[in-house]
Design a protein around this motif. Structure first.
Motif, PDB file in Angstrom:
ATOM      1  N   ARG A 201       0.832  -1.202   0.000  1.00 36.10           N
ATOM      2  CA  ARG A 201       0.000   0.000   0.000  1.00 36.10           C
ATOM      3  C   ARG A 201       0.864   1.248   0.000  1.00 36.10           C
ATOM      4  N   LEU A 202       1.903   1.272   0.822  1.00 40.05           N
ATOM      5  CA  LEU A 202       2.833   2.398   0.882  1.00 40.05           C
ATOM      6  C   LEU A 202       4.259   1.848   0.895  1.00 40.05           C
ATOM      7  N   PRO A 203       4.813   1.460  -0.242  1.00 38.76           N
ATOM      8  CA  PRO A 203       6.195   0.988  -0.249  1.00 38.76           C
ATOM      9  C   PRO A 203       7.152   2.133   0.064  1.00 38.76           C
ATOM     10  N   GLY A 204       8.300   1.807   0.641  1.00 39.14           N
ATOM     11  CA  GLY A 204       9.255   2.845   0.972  1.00 39.14           C
ATOM     12  C   GLY A 204      10.285   2.358   1.962  1.00 39.14           C
ATOM     13  N   VAL A 205      11.034   3.320   2.537  1.00 33.49           N
ATOM     14  CA  VAL A 205      12.072   3.048   3.527  1.00 33.49           C
ATOM     15  C   VAL A 205      11.497   3.370   4.899  1.00 33.49           C
ATOM     16  N   TYR A 206      11.629   2.429   5.840  1.00 37.56           N
ATOM     17  CA  TYR A 206      11.046   2.585   7.164  1.00 37.56           C
ATOM     18  C   TYR A 206      12.115   2.339   8.222  1.00 37.56           C
ATOM     19  N   THR A 207      12.071   3.138   9.266  1.00 39.83           N
ATOM     20  CA  THR A 207      12.916   2.926  10.438  1.00 39.83           C
ATOM     21  C   THR A 207      12.035   2.373  11.535  1.00 39.83           C
ATOM     22  N   VAL A 208      12.287   1.124  11.891  1.00 42.12           N
ATOM     23  CA  VAL A 208      11.485   0.453  12.897  1.00 42.12           C
ATOM     24  C   VAL A 208      12.334   0.162  14.113  1.00 42.12           C
ATOM     25  N   SER A 209      11.693  -0.225  15.162  1.00 45.95           N
ATOM     26  CA  SER A 209      12.385  -0.554  16.394  1.00 45.95           C
ATOM     27  C   SER A 209      13.214  -1.813  16.222  1.00 45.95           C
ATOM     28  N   SER A 210      14.180  -1.972  17.092  1.00 46.86           N
ATOM     29  CA  SER A 210      14.998  -3.181  17.041  1.00 46.86           C
ATOM     30  C   SER A 210      14.173  -4.424  17.305  1.00 46.86           C
ATOM     31  N   GLN A 211      13.008  -4.255  17.955  1.00 42.22           N
ATOM     32  CA  GLN A 211      12.125  -5.385  18.189  1.00 42.22           C
ATOM     33  C   GLN A 211      11.213  -5.663  17.010  1.00 42.22           C
ATOM     34  N   GLY A 212      11.249  -4.818  15.981  1.00 43.93           N
ATOM     35  CA  GLY A 212      10.338  -4.938  14.868  1.00 43.93           C
ATOM     36  C   GLY A 212      10.495  -6.247  14.120  1.00 43.93           C
ATOM     37  N   THR A 213       9.379  -6.755  13.593  1.00 41.03           N
ATOM     38  CA  THR A 213       9.361  -7.976  12.815  1.00 41.03           C
ATOM     39  C   THR A 213       8.830  -7.676  11.428  1.00 41.03           C
ATOM     40  N   VAL A 214       8.720  -8.725  10.618  1.00 45.90           N
ATOM     41  CA  VAL A 214       8.186  -8.544   9.273  1.00 45.90           C
ATOM     42  C   VAL A 214       6.783  -7.958   9.327  1.00 45.90           C
ATOM     43  N   LEU A 215       5.981  -8.434  10.273  1.00 50.37           N
ATOM     44  CA  LEU A 215       4.617  -7.927  10.384  1.00 50.37           C
ATOM     45  C   LEU A 215       4.607  -6.455  10.771  1.00 50.37           C
ATOM     46  N   SER A 216       5.603  -6.009  11.529  1.00 49.87           N
ATOM     47  CA  SER A 216       5.703  -4.583  11.855  1.00 49.87           C
ATOM     48  C   SER A 216       5.858  -3.754  10.598  1.00 49.87           C
ATOM     49  N   ALA A 217       6.733  -4.189   9.705  1.00 50.75           N
ATOM     50  CA  ALA A 217       6.934  -3.470   8.458  1.00 50.75           C
ATOM     51  C   ALA A 217       5.705  -3.541   7.572  1.00 50.75           C
ATOM     52  N   VAL A 218       4.985  -4.682   7.578  1.00 51.34           N
ATOM     53  CA  VAL A 218       3.765  -4.822   6.777  1.00 51.34           C
ATOM     54  C   VAL A 218       2.705  -3.839   7.259  1.00 51.34           C
ATOM     55  N   VAL A 219       2.565  -3.730   8.574  1.00 55.88           N
ATOM     56  CA  VAL A 219       1.588  -2.785   9.110  1.00 55.88           C
ATOM     57  C   VAL A 219       1.997  -1.352   8.815  1.00 55.88           C
ATOM     58  N   ALA A 220       3.298  -1.067   8.944  1.00 56.85           N
ATOM     59  CA  ALA A 220       3.779   0.283   8.664  1.00 56.85           C
ATOM     60  C   ALA A 220       3.504   0.684   7.227  1.00 56.85           C
TER      61      ALA A 220
END
Length: 808
Positions: A216-235
């Motif tokens: 939906r919104l492809p791009g570059v994301y800075t996530v937490s060190s605890q982030g998982t694949v699902l975190s990036a999918v939701v972002a």
């Protein structure tokens, strides 16, 4: 002891696996004008509109200010943490399904990402998961006391170590959060003994990942060190219209290290394939696979993606939560696309929802329609009407009327028992007992809106109306003849049956013979699906001879009481059966009231008031149009107020339903009464002969006056004294027999032969109304002259001006 909390103010993502960052776009006019849409998404640049949750991230300076403050998005502002998702355009398959089903079905799982993205990220401290792996950039808070005193914040360097004073460098990278304290205790224990240790995690280093493919919104994301694949999918807002939920790849160092099926998480809550992210990871959305649509009688209709080219119907229905019990198991429809099929590419398959049907494979483009079960009962017989329990009853082979209605108790409705119980209640604990005649079925003070009544009293308007009706009937039964039980039509009841050829058959039977007498001919056999209706005498009128009619006789008769009418009984016959008149009976003043007449009088009075209101409004508009000096002419407003007061008094009038018998004053025998047929709930009241008359209205002595033979209306008016505001031309006399004598009906010559010359009878009443227009002829003349003077004055000014213009 280890405190597993991140204290940097970052919140976990919606999946509970860590925090995430979403790209936001510049708030400058140029950036706003080029906001991304669903067809062309811009990649956010580092430091421009990109928020980092990691330590040391550069502030947002997209506003162009040089001090680095104006463009920074505050972490404590929830509005700055929202992700504004652009509206998604429907895919080609979604449009195809809309044309096939007539409705726009949602894509399964899409709402999860929209809801998650639109929620503000909380700014509270969040716990660190026990399996979190410490890495470079993470902050470790170490406190030791006893043999060694240490209170230090250390950041894991690139080598995965922390450097502690008096201790040295300790390796912590790759250690899980749950084992970090034990790991450090073991290393420090090599140098010191007899010490206590407390370890917690501070700020965690954010990692930069890439989201590519049909997201939906492809791009570059800075996530937490605890982030998982699902975190990036939701972002990223989940997959786009053509993105897949069944296959999301995690690529690391050029190789695929994990494959996530989002359906496993949405349906089963399974996150076993949800790998933790590290810097440089790439989350790759794949194109959507085969899709099918589910519609009809199920709780979650929508568009579902298949894992492979074909999937059994059982698995697809499991995604939708299974089939509800109200789904028809005997008929399921599938609209299928077969491009090579002739003469058309689309066709329909029909099958059952049994074990074989659940194993049928669904494939790309299928539209599955589940049908609701039929409301038909297989073995039910319906009993309705004037019965105790109108319900559906189970049909048995050979079932007859007596099996459905075993005795007369099955025909006594619960209303009878409620009204009977109300006869002995002395305190008002419920609604008022009277009924508003203008709004039948609505209690006084209650709103005509059922929902408003429900909010006000906690019960529905229908229930309130039923309670008011029950209480009203019970109160009337205490004072007047009123049947608590609605008499049944024992001679007629009916069976409605739908034949196999879909024709309707009506089978009448004698209810009394079937239930009371056990007549075999009337005990008709019933079939499954029959509807048996029992009627009351109110539903279908029966002959008078079969009706239970009660009439009350009160006053000066031999035996006052409540009598059951005989067929065709008249007023003189009932008086004779009640013992005739006593010597004190005033037959001329006999009051004969009827409930039907009272209702008609109420309707006529309401209609008359409505006409008067219309006339008053018309007159008020005419007066306002003709008025020129409102400050000096108050008569119109006074007249309007008086008219409104008169109409208010008319609204308070309650008709009694009395019928005038037009008797002569000297009538005293039963034979002088008219042969009026009596009806149920009639009331007959025979008063004793009074010795007075009354004068009411605009009189000085508004009181009862002694009756004397030969005295006329004029005599009593002189005795009572007319008020200054009395309107003599509109006075009237209410006779004791219920008739009315108006002044306009008796106009004599020079005052002779008019209403004032009429003799008064005992119990008569003279009513003298007040004037509505108090303006005298002299005041009216002055007002009219004033109006004309204004006109002449204005005309004179105009003539003077014209004359002046001519001279010039």
């Amino acid at each position: 002891m280890l405190a597993l909390f991140a204290v940097d103010g970052r919140a976990a993502d919606e999946s509970g696996s860590g925090t995430f960052n979403a790209p936001s776009y510049s708030s400058t006019p140029a950036a706003s004008a080029s906001a991304p849409d669903s067809s062309r998404l811009q990649q956010p640049q580092p430091g421009v509109g990109q928020r980092s949750l990691g330590r040391g991230a550069a502030p947002d300076k997209s506003s162009g200010q040089g001090n680095g403050r104006e463009g920074v998005q505050r972490r404590d502002d929830p509005a700055q943490r929202r992700i504004e998702l652009p509206p998604a355009r429907p895919s080609e398959f979604e449009r195809f399904v809309e044309t096939a089903t007539g409705r726009q079905l949602p894509v399964f799982g899409a709402s999860f990402f929209v809801d998650a993205a639109n929620r503000p990220v909380a700014a509270d401290s969040v716990p660190v998961s026990s399996d979190y792996t410490v890495g470079p950039g993470d902050e470790v808070l170490i406190r030791a006391w006893g043999a060694i005193d240490v209170d230090y914040r250390a950041v894991v360097d690139r080598n995965g170590q922390v450097n502690l004073p008096k201790i040295g460098s300790l390796t912590v990278a790759g250690v899980k959060a749950s084992e970090l304290e034990r790991h450090l205790r073991a290393q420090i224990g090599r140098l010191y003994t007899n010490f206590n240790l407390s370890v917690s995690l501070g700020q965690l280093l954010g990692v930069k990942v890439f989201v590519v493919g049909p997201a939906r919104l492809p791009g570059v994301y800075t996530v937490s060190s605890q982030g998982t694949v699902l975190s990036a999918v939701v972002a990223a807002g989940g997959p786009g219209p053509n993105g897949s939920m069944r296959k999301v790849l995690l690529r690391r160092n050029g190789a695929v290290v994990s494959e996530l099926d989002i359906y496993d998480f949405l349906v089963n809550g399974d996150k076993s394939k949800d790998a933790q992210l590290i810097a440089g990871d790439v989350v790759v959305f794949q194109p959507a696979g085969p899709r099918v649509a589910l519609s009809g009688a199920l709780d979650t209709p929508g568009i579902y993606e298949l894992k492979s080219a074909q999937e059994p119907m059982r698995d697809v229905l499991r995604y939708a939560g299974g089939t509800p019990v109200l789904t028809n198991p005997n008929k399921v429809l599938v609209e299928r696309v077969e491009p090579a099929r002739m003469p058309a590419a689309r066709y329909v398959e029909e099958f059952k929802l049994d074990e074989a049907g659940l194993q049928r494979p669904l494939r790309d483009g299928d539209v599955l329609t589940l049908l609701p079960i039929s409301p038909q009962f297989a073995n039910a017989v319906t009993l309705k009407g004037a019965v105790a329990q109108p319900l559906r009853y189970a049909h048995k082979p050979g079932m007859r009327i007596r099996d459905l209605i075993p005795d007369k108790d099955a025909l006594v409705p619960p209303d009878f028992h409620r009204r009977k119980n109300l006869l002995v209640q002395s305190q008002e604990t419920e609604e008022p007992v009277e009924i508003d005649a203008e709004r039948p079925g609505v209690a006084p003070g209650a709103s005509a809106n059922p929902q408003a009544n429900l909010d006000r009293s906690g019960r529905s308007a229908a229930e309130r109306a039923r309670r008011v009706e029950d209480r009203t009937v019970a109160e009337r039964a205490k004072k007047a003849p009123a049947a608590l039980f609605e008499e049944l039509n024992w001679d007629y009841a009916v069976i409605e049956r739908l034949n196999p050829d879909l024709s309707t058959q009506v089978i009448p039977f004698n209810l009394g013979k079937a239930v009371l007498q056990g007549d075999p001919a009337s005990n008709v056999e019933l079939l499954a699906g029959d509807v048996v209706t029992v009627y009351s005498q109110k539903d279908i009128r029966v002959p008078v001879a079969k009706q239970t009619r009660l009439v009350s006789v009160e006053g000066e008769v031999g035996a006052p009481g409540v009598y059951q009418l005989l067929p065709g009984e008249t007023l003189p016959q009932l008086i004779a059966r009640a013992g005739g008149f006593t010597r004190q009976a005033y037959v001329y003043g006999l009051e004969f009231t009827r409930e039907d007449t009272r209702r008609r009088q109420k309707e006529n009075l309401t209609e008359a008031i409505s006409r008067l209101e219309t006339l008053a409004a018309t007159q008020g508009a005419r007066d306002a149009a003709n008025r020129r000096d409102e400050s000096g002419d108050r008569s119109a407003s006074v007249n309007a107020a008086a008219t409104q007061a008169q109409m208010a008094r008319l609204r308070r009038v309650e008709p009694n339903g009395r019928i005038a018998l037009e008797l002569r004053p000297d009538d005293a025998a039963i034979g002088t009464l008219p042969e009026v047929p009596l009806e149920h709930a009639d009331r007959i009241s025979v008063p004793a002969k009074p010795g007075f008359i009354t004068v009411a209205g605009a009189v000085v002595n508004n009181n009862a006056l002694l009756w004397k033979p030969g005295r006329t209306v004029g005599d009593y008016l002189n005795q009572a004294g007319l008020d200054e505001a009395a309107e003599r031309s509109n006075m009237f006399v209410l006779r004791a027999d219920g008739t009315v004598l108006h002044a306009g009906d008796r106009r004599g010559f020079l005052g002779f032969g008019g209403i004032e010359s009429q003799s008064m009878q005992p119990g008569d009443a003279i009513v003298v109304p007040s004037q509505l227009d108090f303006e005298t002829w002299g005041r009216a003349l002055v007002r009219n002259l004033k109006d004309f003077s204004q006109i002449f004055y204005q005309f004179g000014l105009g003539a003077a001006a014209i004359q002046t213009l001519r001279k010039n």
